[in-house]
Write an enzyme that holds these catalytic residues in place. Structure first.
Site, PDB file in Angstrom:
ATOM      1  N   TYR A 185       0.841  -1.200   0.000  1.00 41.02           N
ATOM      2  CA  TYR A 185       0.000   0.000   0.000  1.00 41.02           C
ATOM      3  C   TYR A 185       0.875   1.248   0.000  1.00 41.02           C
ATOM      4  CZ  TYR A 185      -2.813   3.749   2.089  1.00 41.02           C
ATOM      5  OH  TYR A 185      -3.408   4.967   2.363  1.00 41.02           O
TER       6      TYR A 185
HETATM    7  N1  LIG Z   1      -9.214   7.746   6.351  1.00 44.34           N
HETATM    8  C1  LIG Z   1      -7.985   8.143   6.668  1.00 44.34           C
HETATM    9  O1  LIG Z   1      -7.695   8.433   7.855  1.00 44.34           O
HETATM   10  C2  LIG Z   1      -6.944   8.252   5.598  1.00 44.34           C
HETATM   11  C3  LIG Z   1      -7.272   8.191   4.246  1.00 44.34           C
HETATM   12  N2  LIG Z   1      -6.293   8.306   3.304  1.00 44.34           N
HETATM   13  C4  LIG Z   1      -6.651   8.290   1.889  1.00 44.34           C
HETATM   14  O2  LIG Z   1      -7.773   9.139   1.669  1.00 44.34           O
HETATM   15  C5  LIG Z   1      -8.626   8.569   0.657  1.00 44.34           C
HETATM   16  C6  LIG Z   1     -10.031   8.385   1.210  1.00 44.34           C
HETATM   17  O3  LIG Z   1      -9.925   7.668   2.444  1.00 44.34           O
HETATM   18  P1  LIG Z   1     -11.211   6.901   3.024  1.00 44.34           P
HETATM   19  O4  LIG Z   1     -12.454   7.654   2.695  1.00 44.34           O
HETATM   20  O5  LIG Z   1     -10.902   6.561   4.438  1.00 44.34           O
HETATM   21  O6  LIG Z   1     -11.186   5.573   2.145  1.00 44.34           O
HETATM   22  P2  LIG Z   1     -12.115   4.254   2.271  1.00 44.34           P
HETATM   23  O7  LIG Z   1     -11.180   3.075   2.274  1.00 44.34           O
HETATM   24  O8  LIG Z   1     -13.075   4.402   3.380  1.00 44.34           O
HETATM   25  O9  LIG Z   1     -12.925   4.287   0.891  1.00 44.34           O
HETATM   26  C7  LIG Z   1     -12.223   4.118  -0.299  1.00 44.34           C
HETATM   27  C8  LIG Z   1     -13.196   4.162  -1.457  1.00 44.34           C
HETATM   28  O10 LIG Z   1     -12.528   3.595  -2.582  1.00 44.34           O
HETATM   29  C9  LIG Z   1     -13.373   2.590  -3.148  1.00 44.34           C
HETATM   30  N3  LIG Z   1     -12.612   1.478  -3.727  1.00 44.34           N
HETATM   31  C10 LIG Z   1     -11.763   0.635  -3.097  1.00 44.34           C
HETATM   32  N4  LIG Z   1     -11.342  -0.319  -3.940  1.00 44.34           N
HETATM   33  C11 LIG Z   1     -11.958  -0.086  -5.146  1.00 44.34           C
HETATM   34  C12 LIG Z   1     -11.942  -0.724  -6.415  1.00 44.34           C
HETATM   35  N5  LIG Z   1     -11.224  -1.836  -6.621  1.00 44.34           N
HETATM   36  N6  LIG Z   1     -12.692  -0.210  -7.410  1.00 44.34           N
HETATM   37  C13 LIG Z   1     -13.435   0.905  -7.211  1.00 44.34           C
HETATM   38  N7  LIG Z   1     -13.500   1.568  -6.028  1.00 44.34           N
HETATM   39  C14 LIG Z   1     -12.768   1.064  -5.003  1.00 44.34           C
HETATM   40  C15 LIG Z   1     -14.204   2.076  -1.996  1.00 44.34           C
HETATM   41  O11 LIG Z   1     -15.360   1.444  -2.496  1.00 44.34           O
HETATM   42  P3  LIG Z   1     -16.169   0.394  -1.554  1.00 44.34           P
HETATM   43  O12 LIG Z   1     -17.124   1.240  -0.792  1.00 44.34           O
HETATM   44  O13 LIG Z   1     -16.799  -0.549  -2.493  1.00 44.34           O
HETATM   45  O14 LIG Z   1     -15.137  -0.280  -0.667  1.00 44.34           O
HETATM   46  C16 LIG Z   1     -14.454   3.349  -1.230  1.00 44.34           C
HETATM   47  O15 LIG Z   1     -15.563   4.047  -1.761  1.00 44.34           O
HETATM   48  C17 LIG Z   1      -7.957   7.252   0.239  1.00 44.34           C
HETATM   49  O16 LIG Z   1      -7.155   7.449  -0.911  1.00 44.34           O
HETATM   50  C18 LIG Z   1      -7.079   6.921   1.427  1.00 44.34           C
HETATM   51  O17 LIG Z   1      -5.968   6.087   1.064  1.00 44.34           O
HETATM   52  C19 LIG Z   1      -4.959   8.421   3.642  1.00 44.34           C
HETATM   53  C20 LIG Z   1      -4.587   8.470   4.966  1.00 44.34           C
HETATM   54  C21 LIG Z   1      -5.560   8.438   6.023  1.00 44.34           C
HETATM   55  N1  LIG Z   2      -8.291   3.519   1.629  1.00 46.31           N
HETATM   56  C1  LIG Z   2      -7.935   3.842   2.890  1.00 46.31           C
HETATM   57  N2  LIG Z   2      -6.668   4.223   3.149  1.00 46.31           N
HETATM   58  C2  LIG Z   2      -6.322   4.511   4.441  1.00 46.31           C
HETATM   59  C3  LIG Z   2      -7.253   4.434   5.482  1.00 46.31           C
HETATM   60  C4  LIG Z   2      -8.590   4.036   5.162  1.00 46.31           C
HETATM   61  O1  LIG Z   2      -9.470   3.933   6.040  1.00 46.31           O
HETATM   62  N3  LIG Z   2      -8.867   3.746   3.867  1.00 46.31           N
HETATM   63  N4  LIG Z   2      -6.913   4.734   6.766  1.00 46.31           N
HETATM   64  C5  LIG Z   2      -5.651   5.046   7.085  1.00 46.31           C
HETATM   65  C6  LIG Z   2      -5.320   5.300   8.543  1.00 46.31           C
HETATM   66  O2  LIG Z   2      -6.161   6.336   9.030  1.00 46.31           O
HETATM   67  C7  LIG Z   2      -3.872   5.671   8.826  1.00 46.31           C
HETATM   68  O3  LIG Z   2      -3.563   6.881   8.200  1.00 46.31           O
HETATM   69  C8  LIG Z   2      -3.681   5.870  10.328  1.00 46.31           C
HETATM   70  O4  LIG Z   2      -3.777   4.663  10.980  1.00 46.31           O
HETATM   71  C9  LIG Z   2      -4.569   5.106   6.077  1.00 46.31           C
HETATM   72  N5  LIG Z   2      -5.058   4.867   4.736  1.00 46.31           N
END
Ligand SMILES: NC(=O)C1=CN([C@@H]2O[C@H](COP(=O)(O)OP(=O)(O)OC[C@H]3O[C@@H](n4cnc5c(N)ncnc54)[C@H](OP(=O)(O)O)[C@@H]3O)[C@@H](O)[C@H]2O)C=CC1
Ligand SMILES: Nc1nc2c(c(=O)[nH]1)N=C([C@H](O)[C@@H](O)CO)CN2
Length: 235
Positions: free
Chosen positions: A147
């Protein structure tokens, strides 16, 4: 906004992608959103054009690009939010984990950026590509190795596409660390995760919406990264 070029956001079914789609719909932008799972809250994205897309299936990616190119001649922004946070502890084989991570976090943005670049260049008010990466792009992750590597690849795409598409299209990254927890995160995890930063909070989706807004309003930032990490590198 009359005749405003649309904003494409990937992964709008929940959490940050959902918040971004709601925000730009409320501002009056046409929103094109991809989803994989048909979450019930998708019905709240009134007016959005939603595309069912599994980014692990090349046919699905090709169909998305074809559909957008057939219907639109310009785009205001593309926000690459879709992501799968796969740990090495997953029951999937390492080869599958690695190819999936590289596919969704680097292969898909690469393909979509190349395929839709001319639509972005046609936007009258300038346009943006925003890659949502991760703080671990710069430090790695012992439990999410593939990742982290794939998010580092996405960070590098920001540099190349910024140089390639300037000056009509700005290309930037947003590198969050902990923004919001997942429902299954227990108290021990939450406490440990909060303690990793200086500010020790989870800012929530609005922090990401504000960062996207800043980048889209900027006249002078491209090829750079907005780090939303609560001072974690200094901890
Ligand atoms: N939340 C956090 O604290 C952090 C988030 N981030 C980044 O911020 C962004 C948003 O985070 P967050 O909202 O938590 O992410 P989530 O993991 O909650 O949601 C990710 C979204 O991407 C979709 N997705 C995953 N795999 C696929 C696929 N194969 N094809 C199409 N769609 C797909 C999911 O669809 P489905 O609903 O079907 O799973 C979902 O809608 C991400 O890029 C994440 O890496 C980075 C660091 C911290
Ligand atoms: N696709 C996602 N990426 C990440 C998520 C998540 O929920 N969905 N969450 C994190 C964590 O919050 C991390 O930043 C701290 O533990 C990272 N990426």
């Amino acid at each position: 906004m009359v005749n405003q070029a649309p904003i494409l956001i990937t992964g709008v079914g929940k959490r940050i992608g959902f918040a971004l789609a709601k925000h730009f719909l409320k501002k009056g932008y046409p929103v094109l959103g991809t989803y994989r799972t048909a979450h019930p809250q998708l019905s709240e994205l009134k007016g959005a054009q939603l595309f069912a897309v599994d980014f692990y299936q090349q046919k699905s990616i090709d169909e998305l690009i074809t559909a957008i190119r057939q219907e639109y001649s310009s785009l205001r922004a593309v926000i690459h939010n879709a992501s799968d946070w796969l740990p090495e502890s997953s029951d999937q084989a390492p080869t599958e984990i690695f190819s999936r991570m590289m596919q969704i976090h680097a292969g898909v943005p690469y393909q979509i950026n190349l395929a839709l670049a001319d639509l972005l260049e046609n936007s009258e008010e300038g346009s943006d590509i925003i890659h949502i990466t991760d703080y671990v792009s710069e430090k790695g992750s012992s439990k999410h190795i593939a990742y982290a590597a794939s998010k580092a690849a996405l960070s590098n795409l920001t540099l190349s596409f910024a140089a390639s598409l300037a000056p009509k299209v700005k290309v930037n990254s947003i590198a969050p660390s902990l923004i919001m927890f997942n429902p299954h995160d227990d108290e021990a995890y939450r406490s440990k995760a909060l303690d990793k930063s200086l500010l020790k909070i989870t800012p929530g989706e609005q922090e990401m919406v504000d960062a996207v807004e800043y980048l889209m309003r900027s006249q002078y930032m491209t090829g750079r990264t907005l780090s939303l990490d609560g001072g974690r590198p200094l901890r």
